[in-house]
Enzyme design. Structure first.
Site, PDB file in Angstrom:
ATOM      1  N   SER A  48       0.842  -1.200   0.000  1.00 23.16           N
ATOM      2  CA  SER A  48       0.000   0.000   0.000  1.00 23.16           C
ATOM      3  C   SER A  48       0.875   1.247   0.000  1.00 23.16           C
ATOM      4  O   SER A  48       1.726   1.400  -0.870  1.00 23.16           O
ATOM      5  CB  SER A  48      -0.948  -0.040   1.210  1.00 23.16           C
ATOM      6  N   THR A  49       0.704   2.102   0.989  1.00 20.46           N
ATOM      7  CA  THR A  49       1.402   3.388   1.026  1.00 20.46           C
ATOM      8  C   THR A  49       2.914   3.214   0.898  1.00 20.46           C
ATOM      9  O   THR A  49       3.523   2.443   1.625  1.00 20.46           O
ATOM     10  CB  THR A  49       1.086   4.119   2.346  1.00 20.46           C
ATOM     11  N   HIS A  55      -2.827  -1.173  -3.171  1.00 17.35           N
ATOM     12  CA  HIS A  55      -3.927  -0.223  -2.993  1.00 17.35           C
ATOM     13  C   HIS A  55      -3.700   0.968  -3.923  1.00 17.35           C
ATOM     14  O   HIS A  55      -2.730   1.713  -3.771  1.00 17.35           O
ATOM     15  CB  HIS A  55      -3.988   0.260  -1.548  1.00 17.35           C
ATOM     16  N   MET A  86      -0.212   1.423   5.324  1.00 14.28           N
ATOM     17  CA  MET A  86      -0.987   1.726   6.521  1.00 14.28           C
ATOM     18  C   MET A  86      -2.034   0.639   6.746  1.00 14.28           C
ATOM     19  O   MET A  86      -2.512   0.025   5.801  1.00 14.28           O
ATOM     20  CB  MET A  86      -1.684   3.082   6.382  1.00 14.28           C
ATOM     21  N   ASP A 102      -4.504  -4.657   6.287  1.00 12.65           N
ATOM     22  CA  ASP A 102      -5.112  -5.454   5.223  1.00 12.65           C
ATOM     23  C   ASP A 102      -4.247  -6.675   4.906  1.00 12.65           C
ATOM     24  O   ASP A 102      -3.060  -6.550   4.612  1.00 12.65           O
ATOM     25  CB  ASP A 102      -5.284  -4.594   3.962  1.00 12.65           C
TER      26      ASP A 102
END
Length: 354
Positions: free
Chosen positions: A173-174, A200, A294, A297
Site C-alpha cells: 500500500s502506502t 492499494h 498503513m 489489510d
C-alpha cells in the site's frame, strides 16, 4: 505539538480548500506556495514537517521542485495529482524521486469535490510526518540500492525447472510502487512461480503502473481486468478500485477481477486475494509477502496461512515507508522472516528454486 504542512498548488481555490481540509484536523498548521519556486523560498523559513505538492504548475513544476527538495532538504512529500493516465505516470516518476505517497484530486486538476479525500489526506500527512526523521536515510539507501540493480534479461521459461511453490501473493500500500518495482526488477525472467499483487491504488493508476513495471522488469507484468491464466515468469497486478480472486475453472487456475467489497476498507483487498488463493492452493504451496502500507489489510489471512505451512515475509521497519501492514503481520505471529526490501528478491529466488 502541531504538524506543519506546506501546501504547493498554482490554483488559489485548491490552496484554500487544502488548507481548510488540513486545519480541520485540529493538529495541523499550514502555509501555502503558488508554485515550485515559491515553495523552495518558503521551505527554509517555515521548515514544514510535510509538503503537499501539485504536479502541473507554471514557473517550476512539481517534479522539478521535488528533485530540489530531495537533494537539498529531504522530507516527506505527498503528491496531489489528477486522476488521469498522464497524472499517474507523473506520480510514479515522483515516487521514484522519493515522494512519500500521493492523493488524487477526485474532480481533476481543479477539483470541486476535494472534500472526498479529506480523511485520506489527513491520515497520509500524519503518517508522513512520522517518517521525517528517517526520511533522508531511507531515500539515500534506496537510491544506492537501485543504482546497483540492473534489469534482469528476458529469456525463455521453457527450460526452467518448476517449483514446489505454486503462487507468490504480495500485499502493498502506502509507499509501495517504488518498493515493489525495486523488488521485481531483481527477479529473473525464469522465476518459476506466478506472482499476484494487490497494491492499494485507484483504477486509473494500475494500468500505467503495470505497463511501467513491464518496461522495467524481466518478468512479464500485466494488469488484470478479465480472467488471466496464471503462468510462471508473470506478475499480475490487481485492478484498482476493485478486488481480485484466484479461481480454478476447467482445470486451469486464473486470477479474475471482481467488484470491490463494501466489507473491506482497502482495494484491491489483500485479504480477499489471500483468502481466495488459500481456497485453490494448499497453504504449503504459497509464499506471502507483506510490504509497506498503513493499516492491517491481509495480515490475518497471511498469518493464518503461515500457521498452516505458507512461507511469509514482512518488510522490516528499517526499509518500510510505513510499517503498519508489516507490523500487523509480525504482531499476529505471521511473519516467517522479517527482511529489508533490498533482501526480499533474493529470498524469493531462493525459496522458489526449491
Amino acid at each position: 505539538m502541531s504538524l506543519k504542512v506546506l501546501i504547493v498548488d498554482d490554483s488559489a481555490l485548491m490552496r484554500r480548500q487544502l488548507k481548510q481540509m488540513l486545519e480541520r484536523a485540529g493538529d495541523i498548521v499550514s502555509e501555502v506556495a503558488r508554485d515550485g519556486q515559491d515553495a523552495l523560498v518558503r521551505l527554509e523559513a517555515f521548515d514544514p514537517d510535510v509538503i503537499t505538492l501539485d504536479i502541473n504548475m507554471p514557473v517550476m513544476d512539481g517534479l522539478a521542485c521535488l528533485s530540489h527538495i530531495m537533494a537539498e532538504s529531504p522530507r516527506p512529500v505527498i503528491m496531489v495529482s489528477s486522476l488521469t493516465e498522464k497524472g499517474a505516470l507523473a506520480t510514479f516518476e515522483a515516487l521514484e524521486l522519493g515522494a512519500f505517497d500521493y492523493v488524487n484530486k477526485p474532480g481533476g486538476t481543479v477539483s470541486l469535490n476535494l472534500r472526498d479525500v479529506e480523511q485520506e489526506l489527513q491520515q497520509k500527512v500524519r503518517a508522513a510526518a512520522n517518517q521525517r526523521q528517517s526520511m533522508a536515510t531511507k531515500v539515500q539507501k534506496r537510491r544506492l540500492h537501485d543504482a546497483k540493480v540492473t534489469r534482469q534479461p528476458r529469456q525463455s521459461l521453457r527450460s526452467r525447472v518448476g517449483s514446489r511453490y505454486k503462487l507468490v501473493v504480495v500485499g502493498v500500500s502506502t509507499g509501495g510502487p517504488s518498493t515493489l518495482e525495486s523488488i521485481l526488477r531483481e527477479l529473473p525472467a525464469g522465476f518459476p512461480v506466478p506472482i499476484v499483487v494487490a497494491q492499494h491504488m485507484p483504477a486509473h493508476f494500475t494500468k500505467p503502473f503495470a505497463e511501467r513495471l513491464d518496461r522495467q522488469c524481466a518478468l512479464k507484468v500485466t494488469e488484470v481486468r478479465g480472467p488471466a491464466l496464471l503462468e510462471p515468469g508473470h506478475v499480475y497486478i490487481a485492478r484498482g478500485d476493485a478486488d481480485a480472486r484466484i479461481v480454478k475453472r476447467a482445470g486451469n487456475i486464473r486470477m479474475i477481477s471482481i467488484p470491490a467489497s463494501d466489507t473491506h476498507l482497502w482495494h484491491p483487498s489483500i485479504s480477499r486475494l489471500v483468502t481466495s488463493a488459500r481456497e485453490v492452493y494448499q497453504d504449503r504451496e504459497l509464499i506471502c509477502v507483506q510490504l509497506t502500507g498503513m493499516g492491517d489489510d491481509g495480515a490475518a489471512e497471511m498469518a493464518s496461512a503461515h500457521q498452516h505451512g505458507a512461507l511469509t515475509i514482512a518488510e522490516s521497519e528499517a526499509s518500510a515507508v510505513v510499517f503498519g501492514m508489516p507490523r500487523a503481520l509480525i504482531e499476529q505471529q505471521g511473519a516467517g522472516m522479517v527482511l529489508e526490501s533490498e533482501k526480499i528478491a533474493a529470498q524469493l529466488v531462493e525459496w522458489a528454486s526449491r
